[in-house]
Design an enzyme around this catalytic site. Sequence first.
Site, PDB file in Angstrom:
ATOM      1  N   ASN A  52       0.847  -1.196   0.000  1.00  0.00           N
ATOM      2  CA  ASN A  52       0.000   0.000   0.000  1.00  0.00           C
ATOM      3  C   ASN A  52       0.883   1.247   0.000  1.00  0.00           C
ATOM      4  OD1 ASN A  52      -1.991   1.891   0.242  1.00  0.00           O
ATOM      5  ND2 ASN A  52      -2.775   1.162   2.226  1.00  0.00           N
ATOM      6  N   ASP A  58      -6.765 -13.645 -19.364  1.00  0.00           N
ATOM      7  CA  ASP A  58      -7.555 -14.430 -18.425  1.00  0.00           C
ATOM      8  C   ASP A  58      -8.502 -15.374 -19.171  1.00  0.00           C
ATOM      9  OD1 ASP A  58      -8.474 -14.800 -15.650  1.00  0.00           O
ATOM     10  OD2 ASP A  58     -10.361 -14.014 -16.432  1.00  0.00           O
ATOM     11  N   ASN A  71      -5.931   6.450  -1.042  1.00  0.00           N
ATOM     12  CA  ASN A  71      -6.860   5.929  -2.058  1.00  0.00           C
ATOM     13  C   ASN A  71      -7.475   4.587  -1.658  1.00  0.00           C
ATOM     14  OD1 ASN A  71      -4.857   4.033  -2.455  1.00  0.00           O
ATOM     15  ND2 ASN A  71      -4.153   4.849  -4.418  1.00  0.00           N
ATOM     16  N   GLU A  95      -4.213 -17.925 -20.520  1.00  0.00           N
ATOM     17  CA  GLU A  95      -4.488 -18.868 -19.437  1.00  0.00           C
ATOM     18  C   GLU A  95      -5.311 -20.022 -20.007  1.00  0.00           C
ATOM     19  OE1 GLU A  95      -6.663 -19.184 -15.066  1.00  0.00           O
ATOM     20  OE2 GLU A  95      -7.553 -17.983 -16.638  1.00  0.00           O
TER      21      GLU A  95
END
Length: 621
Positions: free
Chosen positions: A143, A335, A148, A364
């Site tokens: 982070n 994906d 945000n 994939e």
Amino acid sequence: MKTNSFFQKAPVVFSLFLLLNIFSAEVYAQIERIEPPFWWAGMETSEIEILFYGKDIAEYNVSTEEDVVINGVLKTENPNYLFITIETKNLQPQTLHFNFSKKKRVKFTQEYELKERKENSALREGFSSADVMYLLMPDRFANGNPDNDSVDGLMDKLNRSESGGRHGGDIQGIIDHLDYIKDLGATSIWSTPLLEDNDKAYSYHTYAQSDVYKIDPRYGSNEDYKRLAKEMHDRDLKLIMDYVTNHWGAEHWMIKDLPTYDWIHQFPGYANSNYRMETQYDPHASAIDTKYCVEGWFVKTMPDLNQSNPLVLNYLIQNAIWWIEFADLDGFRVDTYSYNDKAGISKWTKAIMDEYPNFNIVGEVWLHNQAQISYWQKDSEIGALQDFNSYCPSVMDFTLHDALGSMFKEAAGWGSGMQKAYGNFVNDFLYPNTNNLLVFLENHDTGRFNEIYNQDFNSYQLGLTLMATTRGIPQLYYGSEIGMRGDKGKGDGDIRQDFPGGWEGDNQNAFEKSERTKLQENFHSFTKKLLNFRKNSKAIHQGELTHYLPENNVYVYFREFENEKVMVILNNNEKEQTLDLNRFQENLGRISNGKDILSGKQLQLEEKLSIAGKKPMVIQL
Ligand code: CA
């Protein structure tokens, strides 16, 4: 109306609209979105289809102030959409002006920018077997900007105590740790998706996207993403985007106001995919099974895109090219590649590779059989049996992954232990390009290797050595390098835990050597040593692979390229083993010594060589 996005995307139009409104009582259509928001001059994809979206926008006639050829004006059953196709082939970088008129009177004008391309943009080189890919989940890595973590307008807010909640990781967190990743020996980063996903819960994985032209503000901005690429290129690292062609999120703005009924697959109503990708080539498959595989939705929150609709396909092609050009990308991971409409995904892939011939895309293809995985690789002879070519240069070696999950627990046997590794590579004859296979111990959807092997450092050494020295492109999953565990049985959250030290106030910062435990440091230093060796070894990147039938659970192979030779020994036997080197004469030749890059020891390679139990050796000859 989506005021925010309107302001961001079309400020000029907005002010113009206000201006016109002052002088006229008429209410004009408001353009809420323009996609792609801009394009470039000199693209191979020179004919572009620009989507204008706004209330009743289809009621207008469109022309341009410049001498631009409009090849098509397409209206759909939804009057809020207008698709304008223009030819940009001979146009210089400039701002075009689209006039929207009614009854021959121009009601408003919309600017559209054709930008200048980066030099040699078309020739960009994608990732290759010379690279090591570091896979990370941005929400779970680091982070870098707590401001945000939760954002107005996006439903899923920060909840780090929830394994399926948003934890606050972001693009700045990745940028802050680029030196760490480079030092480890990785040369590229595959980040799971970063585009906006406005699901109300479980959005952190970001595979249910709601705006595919916008980085999710909880990760940063489009400019931040561009800055990530720049920071990476400055360090000689490559950026790989995780692209989703198969589905969008139910919260996608277009799903909420479909351009056409068949933009997505509807049965009518909902149907889940049967996930049986083999129905895409099974000669005996029933039509209904194939339909449910391809057209069924992955899950209820992810409407399945209809790539057989040319409007959808073109939208996805342009969007993908837009990101490559905008962010300066070095590759895609796609994906659920094998769930897509076969003909559609092949056209999508070819269009991108035609635009960028040296680019790379890894699909994939989560299958458990080499013939079926090969089917999806570019120029596969298996695919050719059915006149299919995916044009996808790289696919994933899932069968090796299957074998890696058990081989280091097994004793020698006809089909067990190291025989599983050997057996996997035997089938390499099925692949058109074995250097373009992605090789991995685990990923963000599988159990973690260090869970399966109970954080056994020996098993990790054997597994990582195999992954990093066999043919193909190794992919390391974040945290593996410090021995992170994660049990798929406990849910996805367990295999996607936060990297310790990625958050201010974490108990430990495992990015720093001084704060790593002894065990973590063992994992880390081993990974770093091996991957940094790999960086400069052409034999590993592209050399011939010759392997020998495992004996006593010891697997031996050689990688050779020009004058460089590497011998790899994986002793999966609990006991020390002594090898008779005469057996390897065809590769060893007259070489009588070498250096094990893992131990740093010089070795005599005359008659016999001993290797400790459960250990690898990587010998530079
Ligand atoms: Ca954050």
